[in-house]
Design a protein around this motif. Sequence first.
Motif, PDB file in Angstrom:
ATOM      1  N   ASP A 108       0.822  -1.213   0.000  1.00 33.68           N
ATOM      2  CA  ASP A 108       0.000   0.000   0.000  1.00 33.68           C
ATOM      3  C   ASP A 108       0.855   1.261   0.000  1.00 33.68           C
ATOM      4  N   GLU A 109       1.878   1.292   0.862  1.00 36.21           N
ATOM      5  CA  GLU A 109       2.694   2.504   0.999  1.00 36.21           C
ATOM      6  C   GLU A 109       3.451   2.807  -0.300  1.00 36.21           C
ATOM      7  N   LEU A 110       3.911   1.769  -0.983  1.00 37.03           N
ATOM      8  CA  LEU A 110       4.608   1.976  -2.253  1.00 37.03           C
ATOM      9  C   LEU A 110       3.651   2.545  -3.291  1.00 37.03           C
TER      10      LEU A 110
ATOM     11  N   GLU B 281       0.968   4.241  -2.843  1.00 37.29           N
ATOM     12  CA  GLU B 281       0.622   5.623  -2.498  1.00 37.29           C
ATOM     13  C   GLU B 281       1.750   6.577  -2.855  1.00 37.29           C
ATOM     14  N   ALA B 282       2.999   6.135  -2.645  1.00 32.58           N
ATOM     15  CA  ALA B 282       4.149   6.989  -2.949  1.00 32.58           C
ATOM     16  C   ALA B 282       4.276   7.238  -4.441  1.00 32.58           C
TER      17      ALA B 282
ATOM     18  N   SER C  50       1.215  10.317  -5.665  1.00 37.96           N
ATOM     19  CA  SER C  50       2.025  11.517  -5.445  1.00 37.96           C
ATOM     20  C   SER C  50       1.912  12.539  -6.562  1.00 37.96           C
TER      21      SER C  50
ATOM     22  N   GLY D 170      14.914   4.758   6.322  1.00 36.78           N
ATOM     23  CA  GLY D 170      14.849   4.255   4.957  1.00 36.78           C
ATOM     24  C   GLY D 170      16.051   3.427   4.578  1.00 36.78           C
TER      25      GLY D 170
ATOM     26  N   LYS E 240      11.402   4.115   3.329  1.00 37.49           N
ATOM     27  CA  LYS E 240      11.041   2.699   3.334  1.00 37.49           C
ATOM     28  C   LYS E 240       9.873   2.400   2.414  1.00 37.49           C
ATOM     29  N   ALA E 241       9.004   3.381   2.210  1.00 40.86           N
ATOM     30  CA  ALA E 241       7.832   3.173   1.355  1.00 40.86           C
ATOM     31  C   ALA E 241       8.212   2.907  -0.092  1.00 40.86           C
ATOM     32  N   GLN E 242       9.444   3.251  -0.482  1.00 38.84           N
ATOM     33  CA  GLN E 242       9.872   3.086  -1.866  1.00 38.84           C
ATOM     34  C   GLN E 242      10.666   1.802  -2.094  1.00 38.84           C
TER      35      GLN E 242
ATOM     36  N   TYR F 233      10.005  -2.481  -2.473  1.00 34.04           N
ATOM     37  CA  TYR F 233       9.078  -3.603  -2.630  1.00 34.04           C
ATOM     38  C   TYR F 233       9.876  -4.870  -2.343  1.00 34.04           C
TER      39      TYR F 233
ATOM     40  N   LYS G   2      -4.196  -5.815   3.040  1.00 33.83           N
ATOM     41  CA  LYS G   2      -3.815  -4.881   1.982  1.00 33.83           C
ATOM     42  C   LYS G   2      -5.053  -4.159   1.471  1.00 33.83           C
TER      43      LYS G   2
END
Length: 413
Positions: A114-116, A118-119, A123, A146, A219-221, A223, A237
């Motif tokens: 999810d965080e990836l 969203e980033a 964005s 990160g 860290k969101a970037q 996978y 998720k």
Amino acid sequence: MATVLKVADLSVEPTGYNEEAERELVGRARELQPLLLQHAAYGDKHRTLHPDVFAALTDAGFWAMAAPRRWGGLGTSARAMSLVGAELAKADPSVGWVYTVLHGTTWVASLGPDELQEAIFGSSSEHPVICGIANPPGTMEEVDGGYVVNGRWPYASGSLHASWAQLGVNIRNPDGSVEHGGFAYLRREDYTIEDTWHMMGMKGTGSNTIVAKDVFIPKAQFYHVAKLGIGGHEAGKRHVGEPSDYWPFMPFLRATAHAVVAGAASAILDRVMEAAQKRPIIYTSYSRQAEAVMAQGEIGEAAARISAAVALTLKNCELIDQVGLTRVPMTPQQRAQSKGEGSLAVDLLSQAVDQLMFLAGSSAFADSNPIQRFYRDAVFAMRHTANLPYVGYEIFGKSLLGVEPNIAHPDFI
């Protein structure tokens, strides 16, 4: 060119594919062919797509094909993406290849946590354009907040036009050990591109080398494919539910790439048939090549081979699309068969292209003749590591005979 296409009601989980968008986008790809032909020589000379070509791809809405509807994408099928790539390749295979690589990499990003998502997708109001290279992997070290990424990644097709890079990395632990990682996502301003793309074929793809030196990413970037798998969806998720979220990784990437080669082969066939109505066979009584029975047979056989390769490619697309609708994964045996049939498609296209180039004659290899570009690009793309027939046949044969382990992990078949 307008890019307004209908997106599904996002309050309802998508259950099918956007067939209206498929028809529209395949038509747009055909409409772009004169522009692509006009600028194909630019790609050869400058080793990247002409700016007007990439702008036209963007205006046509092609990058929305790879994005799921939850992020404003179109929700098109694997079949649609293959058909668009084939139509673009009929004018310039480099364009078809860049389109295919960029939408494939963007699709992979849409499978991430999810965080990836969203980033990357949340964005910007524009659809992201992501290039990517998995091998050789770079390194990544965890720091406060990160990671720090280092590495060099050659053969990054379309990198000069991308806003993000998806880069294969392994994790370097404090004790010096290295573990399998996944994909680090870097924004364009965080890496450099070295001009290293000097090849015989696919010159216009700009497949240069991406370099990252001590680049920090949150860290969101990242996978973590080694833990989550490609398309593995963890419990809880939120950003999941599109049919494309369940497509098998390699079968999808392979089928769309084969469509580009088929498009190039089809372009050669069209040009050879056209020339056969006008050119004589020197030192014979034939005033037109089309009068020769042997030439007629060669053209018929080559056309049949191309048609069979297209049928195999679309068969695999339909299987991929069915997986997306049913959410039932392909079995290892189905993956092996898909790999073997894809290898046969490449073999058939290779044979057809060679037949046609003998009919085209030595004049077809003149720099001024567009056929030589289609030929160079087709034979070059066939030799991509994912397309090599002898590897695919061995994988399929081992599967049929029950030989374990196979030579590749099931996720990469």
